[in-house]
Write an enzyme that holds these catalytic residues in place. Structure first.
Site, PDB file in Angstrom:
ATOM      1  CB  ALA A   1     -22.045   3.965  -0.243  1.00  0.00           C
TER       2      ALA A   1
ATOM      3  CB  SER B   1     -13.733  -4.741  -0.677  1.00  0.00           C
ATOM      4  OG  SER B   1     -12.485  -4.231  -1.076  1.00  0.00           O
ATOM      5  N   PRO B   2     -15.821  -4.732   2.436  1.00  0.00           N
ATOM      6  CG  PRO B   2     -16.023  -4.175   4.702  1.00  0.00           C
ATOM      7  CD  PRO B   2     -15.020  -4.269   3.592  1.00  0.00           C
TER       8      PRO B   2
ATOM      9  CG  HIS C   1      -1.062  -8.694  -0.100  1.00  0.00           C
ATOM     10  ND1 HIS C   1      -0.610  -7.396  -0.080  1.00  0.00           N
ATOM     11  CD2 HIS C   1      -2.389  -8.603  -0.330  1.00  0.00           C
ATOM     12  CE1 HIS C   1      -1.626  -6.561  -0.287  1.00  0.00           C
ATOM     13  NE2 HIS C   1      -2.704  -7.270  -0.456  1.00  0.00           N
TER      14      HIS C   1
ATOM     15  CE1 TYR D   1      -3.042  -3.023   0.317  1.00  0.00           C
ATOM     16  CE2 TYR D   1      -3.370  -2.530   2.632  1.00  0.00           C
ATOM     17  CZ  TYR D   1      -3.636  -3.313   1.529  1.00  0.00           C
ATOM     18  OH  TYR D   1      -4.505  -4.375   1.636  1.00  0.00           O
TER      19      TYR D   1
ATOM     20  N   GLY E   1     -18.245  -3.104  -0.683  1.00  0.00           N
ATOM     21  CA  GLY E   1     -18.240  -3.244  -2.124  1.00  0.00           C
ATOM     22  C   GLY E   1     -17.444  -2.186  -2.853  1.00  0.00           C
ATOM     23  NE  ARG E   2     -12.764  -4.307  -5.079  1.00  0.00           N
ATOM     24  CZ  ARG E   2     -11.590  -4.628  -4.537  1.00  0.00           C
ATOM     25  NH1 ARG E   2     -10.827  -3.668  -4.073  1.00  0.00           N
ATOM     26  NH2 ARG E   2     -11.180  -5.879  -4.457  1.00  0.00           N
ATOM     27  N   GLY E   3     -17.265   0.805  -2.286  1.00  0.00           N
ATOM     28  CA  GLY E   3     -18.078   2.006  -2.414  1.00  0.00           C
ATOM     29  C   GLY E   3     -19.402   1.794  -3.114  1.00  0.00           C
ATOM     30  CG  PHE E   4     -22.142  -1.486  -5.621  1.00  0.00           C
ATOM     31  CD1 PHE E   4     -22.732  -0.841  -6.694  1.00  0.00           C
ATOM     32  CD2 PHE E   4     -22.814  -2.583  -5.078  1.00  0.00           C
ATOM     33  CE1 PHE E   4     -23.954  -1.265  -7.223  1.00  0.00           C
ATOM     34  CE2 PHE E   4     -24.020  -3.022  -5.590  1.00  0.00           C
ATOM     35  CZ  PHE E   4     -24.588  -2.347  -6.667  1.00  0.00           C
TER      36      PHE E   4
END
Length: 337
Positions: free
Chosen positions: A209, A201-202, A122, A56, A204-207
């Site tokens: 919301a 990503s719980p 990873h 990261y 959904g990477r911003g989906f």
């Protein structure tokens, strides 16, 4: 107060903080002063599980944690990752024992700590037997440099092979209403072996919301525009109707859609810990608050039915992204790839 959840012999608040997008992946890095303030605020709120990785920001996420929180090291559980690394500004994948040991030493220095609580592979390395890699990690445990071993984005067969060499404390997998691949095999394997399932990503990477992210506004450096096909304009438009029921359920529960998504993930098993990432102080507090929400069995079943895996349009990874993981796939994902 919501009960804490176990990782190995430690207990932490069930919602952790993913520290990827303060430096990496979803657009330009945060302003570093603001990033450090967010990390400090996270501990002040009550977060006690921070999850980062060598990759990261090419080490910068680890450095920011070390710089911001070195004086509070005893107040949080720290996870980082090796195998995916970097050299000369380029990503590398290398799980050779000597590389893992060198990566750990470098991470300890960046994090300004003597020990990492949970150190993950990873990704699997197809060129190195997982037994050799886990053997090296077990030597790091014996040396006191790490406390526990984890895996990320691997399937049940890899988990069993690794666990036979040394107890695995946690498996990190993408898991959300929108991505339910762990339900194919890894979720049951974790339950059987006593392994924590850390859900990245719980949201959904911003989906997941309200409103959801808008792919048309993604920065050119945002990986969602390249390696995650569900964010392709056509696929994304076809996925948006899934949110109608999520909004209705969130209204009934009295929470945000993102909080609903986190609460659902936690309701799927007592060993599951979501680690949403954010660059927003408001979302930081909202996500922590999700740990106080308990969904009824009926609500969980309703959400299960509304987000059946086959209702998602598009595979979760591009062929390139899928090529470096061994997490099980649904047949429809192969058909859509």
């Amino acid at each position: 107060m919501t009960s804490k959840r176990r990782i190995g012999d430690r207990e932490v608040y069930p919602v952790g903080l993913g520290c990827m997008n303060i430096t990496h992946a979803y657009g330009p890095p945060m302003d570093e002063t603001e990033a450090k303030a967010l990390l400090v605020r996270a501990l002040d709120i009550g977060y006690d599980f921070l999850d980062t990785a060598t990759l990261y920001g090419f080490g910068r996420s680890e450095e920011l944690i070390g710089e911001a929180l070195k004086d509070r090291r005893d107040s949080y559980f720290l996870a980082s990752k090796c195998v995916l690394g970097f050299k000369d500004g380029q990503r590398t994948l290398d799980a050779r024992p000597e590389t893992i040991k060198a990566a750990c030493d470098a991470s300890l220095k960046r994090l300004q700590t003597d020990v990492i609580d949970l150190y993950y592979m990873h990704r699997p390395d197809p060129n190195v037997p997982i037994e050799d890699s886990v053997g090296a990690l077990s030597e790091l445990v014996a040396a006191g440099k790490i406390r526990m071993i984890g895996l990320s984005e691997m399937g049940a067969a890899d988990l069993r092979r690794a666990h036979a060499v040394h107890p695995i404390a946690a498996m990190q997998s993408e898991y959300s209403l929108w991505v339910r691949n762990p339900e194919i095999a890894i979720k049951a394997a974790c339950e059987e072996l006593g392994v924590a399932l850390v859900a990245f990503s719980p949201v959904g990477r911003g989906f997941l919301a309200d409103p959801p992210v808008d792919p048309a506004k993604f920065h050119e450096s945002d990986l969602r525009g390249s390696i995650f096909p569900r964010f392709d304009p056509e696929n994304y438009a076809a996925n948006l109707p899934l949110l109608d029921e999520a909004r209705a359920c969130a209204a009934e529960v009295g929470c945000t859609v993102a909080q609903l998504a986190l609460a659902w993930t936690m309701a799927k098993g007592d060993n599951i810990l979501p680690i949403p990432g954010t660059t927003s102080l408001q979302h930081l507090e909202e996500n922590w608050g999700a740990g106080q929400i308990e969904l009824s069995d009926d609500m969980v079943a309703r959400l299960d039915a509304s987000f059946l895996p086959e209702k998602a349009v598009g595979p979760r990874y591009s062929p390139m992204g899928q090529s470096v993981v061994t997490t099980e796939m649904y047949p429809f994902e192969r058909d859509q790839a």
